[in-house]
Design a protein around this motif. Sequence first.
Motif, PDB file in Angstrom:
ATOM      1  N   LEU A   1       3.599  14.532   3.997  1.00 10.49           N
ATOM      2  CA  LEU A   1       4.355  13.727   3.425  1.00 10.49           C
ATOM      3  C   LEU A   1       5.295  13.058   4.588  1.00 10.49           C
ATOM      4  CD1 LEU A   1       6.492  13.702   0.425  1.00 10.49           C
ATOM      5  CD2 LEU A   1       7.416  13.251   2.425  1.00 10.49           C
ATOM      6  N   THR A   2       5.340  11.707   4.842  1.00  7.60           N
ATOM      7  CA  THR A   2       6.117  10.959   5.704  1.00  7.60           C
ATOM      8  C   THR A   2       7.163  10.090   5.025  1.00  7.60           C
ATOM      9  OG1 THR A   2       4.559   9.070   5.633  1.00  7.60           O
ATOM     10  CG2 THR A   2       4.042  10.615   7.414  1.00  7.60           C
ATOM     11  N   TYR A   3       8.461   9.978   5.503  1.00  2.00           N
ATOM     12  CA  TYR A   3       9.444   9.360   5.020  1.00  2.00           C
ATOM     13  C   TYR A   3      10.089   8.508   6.005  1.00  2.00           C
ATOM     14  CZ  TYR A   3      13.900   8.796   2.986  1.00  2.00           C
ATOM     15  OH  TYR A   3      15.293   8.327   2.496  1.00  2.00           O
ATOM     16  N   ARG A   4      10.275   7.231   5.607  1.00  2.00           N
ATOM     17  CA  ARG A   4      11.069   6.213   6.728  1.00  2.00           C
ATOM     18  C   ARG A   4      12.306   5.890   5.954  1.00  2.00           C
ATOM     19  NH1 ARG A   4       7.686   1.953   9.875  1.00  2.00           N
ATOM     20  NH2 ARG A   4       9.842   1.972  11.086  1.00  2.00           N
ATOM     21  N   GLN A   5      13.250   5.159   6.670  1.00  2.00           N
ATOM     22  CA  GLN A   5      14.299   4.669   5.881  1.00  2.00           C
ATOM     23  C   GLN A   5      15.021   3.685   6.932  1.00  2.00           C
ATOM     24  OE1 GLN A   5      17.560   7.222   4.495  1.00  2.00           O
ATOM     25  NE2 GLN A   5      17.826   8.074   6.409  1.00  2.00           N
ATOM     26  N   THR A   6      15.738   2.705   6.590  1.00  2.00           N
ATOM     27  CA  THR A   6      16.552   1.766   7.109  1.00  2.00           C
ATOM     28  C   THR A   6      17.614   1.011   6.445  1.00  2.00           C
ATOM     29  OG1 THR A   6      16.351  -0.107   8.608  1.00  2.00           O
ATOM     30  CG2 THR A   6      14.936  -0.282   6.723  1.00  2.00           C
TER      31      THR A   6
ATOM     32  N   GLY B   1      25.283  -5.900   2.503  1.00  2.00           N
ATOM     33  CA  GLY B   1      26.277  -4.755   2.401  1.00  2.00           C
ATOM     34  C   GLY B   1      27.067  -4.480   1.451  1.00  2.00           C
ATOM     35  N   GLY B   2      27.604  -3.349   0.873  1.00  2.00           N
ATOM     36  CA  GLY B   2      28.263  -3.239  -0.215  1.00  2.00           C
ATOM     37  C   GLY B   2      27.457  -3.353  -1.656  1.00  2.00           C
ATOM     38  N   ILE B   3      26.071  -3.635  -1.241  1.00  2.00           N
ATOM     39  CA  ILE B   3      25.251  -3.745  -2.612  1.00  2.00           C
ATOM     40  C   ILE B   3      24.084  -2.858  -2.435  1.00  2.00           C
ATOM     41  CG2 ILE B   3      23.575  -5.233  -3.837  1.00  2.00           C
ATOM     42  CD1 ILE B   3      25.636  -7.600  -3.440  1.00  2.00           C
ATOM     43  N   VAL B   4      23.418  -3.024  -1.370  1.00  2.00           N
ATOM     44  CA  VAL B   4      22.314  -2.117  -0.967  1.00  2.00           C
ATOM     45  C   VAL B   4      22.578  -0.984  -0.105  1.00  2.00           C
ATOM     46  CG1 VAL B   4      19.840  -2.033  -0.244  1.00  2.00           C
ATOM     47  CG2 VAL B   4      20.526  -3.755  -1.492  1.00  2.00           C
ATOM     48  N   ALA B   5      22.500   0.061  -0.330  1.00  2.00           N
ATOM     49  CA  ALA B   5      22.579   1.320   0.699  1.00  2.00           C
ATOM     50  C   ALA B   5      21.333   1.420   1.645  1.00  2.00           C
ATOM     51  CB  ALA B   5      22.825   2.676  -0.136  1.00  2.00           C
ATOM     52  N   ARG B   6      20.395   1.263   1.286  1.00  2.00           N
ATOM     53  CA  ARG B   6      19.199   1.576   2.404  1.00  2.00           C
ATOM     54  C   ARG B   6      17.816   1.372   1.503  1.00  2.00           C
ATOM     55  NH1 ARG B   6      20.298   6.541   0.513  1.00  2.00           N
ATOM     56  NH2 ARG B   6      18.528   7.999  -0.219  1.00  2.00           N
ATOM     57  N   PHE B   7      16.731   1.320   2.214  1.00  2.00           N
ATOM     58  CA  PHE B   7      15.417   0.965   1.855  1.00  2.00           C
ATOM     59  C   PHE B   7      14.799   2.361   2.307  1.00  2.00           C
ATOM     60  CE2 PHE B   7      16.833  -3.393   2.675  1.00  2.00           C
ATOM     61  CZ  PHE B   7      16.486  -3.932   1.493  1.00  2.00           C
ATOM     62  N   SER B   8      13.784   2.713   1.593  1.00  2.00           N
ATOM     63  CA  SER B   8      12.937   3.987   1.988  1.00  2.00           C
ATOM     64  C   SER B   8      11.550   4.023   1.572  1.00  2.00           C
ATOM     65  CB  SER B   8      13.602   5.208   1.402  1.00  2.00           C
ATOM     66  OG  SER B   8      13.360   5.284   0.120  1.00  2.00           O
TER      67      SER B   8
ATOM     68  N   ALA C   1       2.056  -5.910   1.832  1.00  2.00           N
ATOM     69  CA  ALA C   1       2.548  -5.772   3.029  1.00  2.00           C
ATOM     70  C   ALA C   1       2.010  -4.589   3.634  1.00  2.00           C
ATOM     71  CB  ALA C   1       4.164  -5.562   2.748  1.00  2.00           C
ATOM     72  N   PRO C   2       1.845  -4.964   5.059  1.00  2.00           N
ATOM     73  CA  PRO C   2       1.094  -4.132   6.114  1.00  2.00           C
ATOM     74  C   PRO C   2       1.780  -2.948   6.470  1.00  2.00           C
ATOM     75  CG  PRO C   2       1.873  -6.062   7.317  1.00  2.00           C
ATOM     76  CD  PRO C   2       2.334  -6.148   5.843  1.00  2.00           C
ATOM     77  N   ASP C   3       3.075  -2.989   6.495  1.00  2.00           N
ATOM     78  CA  ASP C   3       3.838  -1.665   7.032  1.00  2.00           C
ATOM     79  C   ASP C   3       5.171  -1.623   6.405  1.00  2.00           C
ATOM     80  OD1 ASP C   3       5.267  -3.651   8.430  1.00  2.00           O
ATOM     81  OD2 ASP C   3       4.143  -3.491  10.090  1.00  2.00           O
ATOM     82  N   PHE C   4       5.927  -0.622   6.862  1.00  2.00           N
ATOM     83  CA  PHE C   4       7.375  -0.431   6.240  1.00  2.00           C
ATOM     84  C   PHE C   4       8.237  -1.596   6.388  1.00  2.00           C
ATOM     85  CE2 PHE C   4      11.689   1.229   6.843  1.00  2.00           C
ATOM     86  CZ  PHE C   4      11.874   1.524   5.401  1.00  2.00           C
ATOM     87  N   ASP C   5       8.024  -2.178   7.839  1.00  2.00           N
ATOM     88  CA  ASP C   5       8.936  -3.273   8.161  1.00  2.00           C
ATOM     89  C   ASP C   5       8.667  -4.544   7.309  1.00  2.00           C
ATOM     90  OD1 ASP C   5      10.280  -1.748   9.975  1.00  2.00           O
ATOM     91  OD2 ASP C   5       9.015  -2.235  11.633  1.00  2.00           O
TER      92      ASP C   5
END
Length: 275
Positions: free
Chosen positions: A2-7, A14-21, A135-139
């Motif tokens: 299992l691989t995990y990424r977040q940003t 800001g103040g609405i979204v905490a992060r993407f994963s 989409a081709p990748d996480f970014d």
Amino acid sequence: MLTYRQTPPIPALGGIVARFSQRRCREAQRHVPAFDLPARLDRFIEFYLGEPVRVGTGAESPRAVPEVVLVAPHTRPGKRLQMLGDVDTFTIHFEPTGPHRLFGLPLQGLADHALAAPDALGTAVLRLRDRLARAPDFDARVACATAWLGERLAAARPADGLDALVAARITPGMGPAAATDNGRVALWARQLGWSERHLHRRFIERTGLPPSLHGRLLRFQSLMQAHARAPASPLTQLALEAGYFDQSHCIRDCRAFTGQPPGAFLAAWPDLGRP
């Protein structure tokens, strides 16, 4: 494996979204056994881009969830999650009042529920899922989600004093335990010029939970994160770091939110990236 990424999000969110994963795993059943979900504070939209995950209770067999779900905070355990095949998920994690600000979505009554996202947010969320799948990748996925959220910012409710106070509760160093203090709620009401009853009602509308339960789940979430950072640390140290007054309060909350004592739960909790 299992691989995990977040940003984190761009400043405008800001103040609405905490992060993407993102989580990905080929033949997930070989690497991640089925496990019981604890209570959790998160509010998020999750997109299933590979094999759907399955969720059930002790009384029913796990069933595939919809392609896109909106998940509100859960205050009790009892759901069992199973991953099969090639799992590929993308998640938009919100700040506590984020869904209310961005979508105008009242959260009272949604605690302990996971909804098919189109039922709550409209079919545009399915079109976003299609773009994420291509989409081709996480970014690139983050860019797609950011654009979709950005289109909704103009109509978002501006942050007010209550949003700022709720956000301050989760700022590192603020002391999560203080957030459950009735005196703190009374202080907030005076700062906002509201009655305590009005504050309580608005808090539930925006977060889905009353202040005291929100604070308890915040401490428990901090405990899980402290354990993830230092799994060999003794429970007493982890509990203090998470904001518990003493170990007995930690044990009580862990039993309430997981159905198990802390040692048993933390030892069995699978490594899924961020707790």
